[in-house]
Scaffold this active site. Structure first.
Site, mmCIF file in Angstrom:
data_model
loop_
_atom_site.group_PDB
_atom_site.id
_atom_site.type_symbol
_atom_site.label_atom_id
_atom_site.label_comp_id
_atom_site.label_asym_id
_atom_site.label_seq_id
_atom_site.Cartn_x
_atom_site.Cartn_y
_atom_site.Cartn_z
ATOM 1 N N ARG A 21 0.892 -1.228 -0.018
ATOM 2 C CA ARG A 21 -0.014 0.084 -0.132
ATOM 3 C C ARG A 21 0.788 1.296 0.204
ATOM 4 O O ARG A 21 2.073 1.414 0.463
ATOM 5 C CB ARG A 21 -0.871 -0.030 1.165
ATOM 6 C CG ARG A 21 -0.113 -0.145 2.468
ATOM 7 C CD ARG A 21 -1.179 -0.135 3.651
ATOM 8 N NE ARG A 21 -0.543 -0.324 4.869
ATOM 9 C CZ ARG A 21 -0.936 -0.415 5.917
ATOM 10 N NH1 ARG A 21 -2.223 -0.641 6.123
ATOM 11 N NH2 ARG A 21 -0.276 -0.301 7.230
ATOM 12 N N GLN A 25 -4.802 5.146 4.899
ATOM 13 C CA GLN A 25 -6.383 5.533 4.635
ATOM 14 C C GLN A 25 -6.854 7.215 4.701
ATOM 15 O O GLN A 25 -5.873 7.807 5.296
ATOM 16 C CB GLN A 25 -7.253 4.931 5.892
ATOM 17 C CG GLN A 25 -6.696 4.854 7.214
ATOM 18 C CD GLN A 25 -6.662 5.995 8.016
ATOM 19 O OE1 GLN A 25 -7.059 7.026 7.769
ATOM 20 N NE2 GLN A 25 -5.981 5.849 9.216
ATOM 21 N N CYS A 300 -9.129 2.821 11.449
ATOM 22 C CA CYS A 300 -9.601 1.975 12.655
ATOM 23 C C CYS A 300 -10.245 2.898 13.501
ATOM 24 O O CYS A 300 -11.568 3.023 13.572
ATOM 25 C CB CYS A 300 -8.498 1.201 13.312
ATOM 26 S SG CYS A 300 -7.983 0.026 12.432
ATOM 27 N N THR A 301 -9.336 3.835 14.114
ATOM 28 C CA THR A 301 -9.993 5.004 15.027
ATOM 29 C C THR A 301 -9.360 6.207 14.851
ATOM 30 O O THR A 301 -9.353 7.139 15.709
ATOM 31 C CB THR A 301 -9.809 4.504 16.474
ATOM 32 O OG1 THR A 301 -8.457 4.201 16.696
ATOM 33 C CG2 THR A 301 -10.571 3.295 16.993
ATOM 34 N N GLU A 302 -8.630 6.371 13.733
ATOM 35 C CA GLU A 302 -7.753 7.525 13.492
ATOM 36 C C GLU A 302 -8.684 8.887 13.083
ATOM 37 O O GLU A 302 -9.952 8.764 12.804
ATOM 38 C CB GLU A 302 -6.829 7.385 12.337
ATOM 39 C CG GLU A 302 -5.722 6.230 12.543
ATOM 40 C CD GLU A 302 -6.068 4.853 12.422
ATOM 41 O OE1 GLU A 302 -5.109 4.067 12.193
ATOM 42 O OE2 GLU A 302 -7.181 4.638 12.410
#
Length: 324
Positions: A21, A25, A300-302
């Site tokens: 990658r 994200q 995720c939780t960023e």
């Protein structure tokens, strides 16, 4: 990195991430696409390209290529949508069921319009949002982690307008939303390396979807669509999309009760993001008040600020448990 020197078998002790990658994200500016369309964005890029000073090396070697790339992407997105329209029309020609034929013709009509042009209604807005995601998935090699952003904010004007005009009811809106969730669930991560595929095999793709929170003016952002998306997540049987709720001191009690009811389902959704902590720290890091209040959970939780930041991949992950 690899077991026995075989590049097809990851060691699961050290994971190199550069070949699987290029970025972890981010959140797209869906509001811009829904209200301006890719043709509008292309027009702006063309105007900026034409206005560049040809004698300024910085413009020629930096901005010129960027604007040209924007134009190519915008044209590609419109072409991509037109292909869907043509396919739907061809399928409608051969469809014996009258109801399905009408659905296919409606799909074709919507895809002829968006994402090239601004969305005019809720159906077009949802379709434009999905096309934008798909375009980004083509670029993002590992096929996911493209946040849906504050979906109850940028879709709400279209929902409200259609509902007030009698063109849309809650059941129809739920069906369109759940078609969107289903499309996300069907996405498969494609890795450029065999080892990368094994590393990510079975992992979720975290299309982080956010409701609630503060508006830019500091008032509560909860609306009818916020409740509807909670309901959609409660009745939808799959893990997609990833859902979080932004909460703050002024979050309405009835909304908090609905959030708790969804948590009681035991699916792990929604995640709770605390505006009272996140907004101040974004301000401390240099964001404007408007940007901080409009933050978007991602991955995720960023936390992301659209058009301002993303998170580039690291080079290596260490599995400390495996090492011990």
């Amino acid at each position: 990195f690899y077991s026995g020197g075989d590049i097809y078998k990851p060691s699961f002790v050290l994971h190199q991430t550069a070949t699987v990658r290029h970025s972890i994200q981010w959140v797209l500016d869906f509001d811009k696409v829904l209200n301006r369309g890719f043709n509008g964005i292309k027009k702006e890029a063309q105007e900026k390209l034409a206005a560049l000073d040809v004698f300024d090396p910085n413009h020629n070697y930096d901005k010129k290529f960027f604007y040209e790339a924007v134009i190519i992407v915008c044209e590609a997105m419109v072409t991509f949508a037109q292909r869907h329209a043509e396919l739907a029309e061809n399928m409608a020609d051969e469809e014996p069921d009258p109801q399905r034929k009408r659905e296919l013709l409606k799909i074709a009509e919507v895809c002829r319009r968006v994402p090239g042009q601004p969305a005019r209604n809720f159906h077009e807005a949802v379709q434009s949002q999905w096309f934008s995601q798909v375009g980004s998935r083509f670029e993002q090699l590992h096929g996911g982690v493209i946040g849906n952003g504050r979906i109850d904010q940028y879709l709400y004007p279209f929902y409200k307008q259609d509902k007030e005009a009698g063109r849309l009811n809650e059941d129809q809106a739920l069906e369109l939303l759940e078609c969107l969730w289903l499309n996300m669930a069907q996405c498969v991560r494609l890795q450029p390396t065999p080892a990368g595929f094994k590393i990510y095999e079975g992992s979720a793709h975290f299309e982080h979807t956010t409701v609630g929170g503060l508006k830019i003016d500091g008032t509560d952002a909860t609306n009818e669509l916020s409740y509807l998306i909670l309901e959609s997540k409660r009745e939808f049987p799959l893990d997609y999309p990833d859902l979080s709720v932004r909460i703050h001191a002024g979050t309405p009690e009835p909304f908090l009760h609905k959030v708790c009811e969804l948590i009681k389902e035991g699916t792990g959704f929604p995640k709770l993001m605390n505006d009272e902590e996140i907004v101040p720290i974004l301000l401390a890091k240099g964001a404007t008040l408007a940007e901080a209040r409009n933050y978007n959970p991602s991955g995720c939780t960023e936390v992301r600020i659209p058009n301002r930041n993303t998170y580039f991949t690291g080079t290596t992950w260490m599995n400390l448990a495996a090492i011990f």
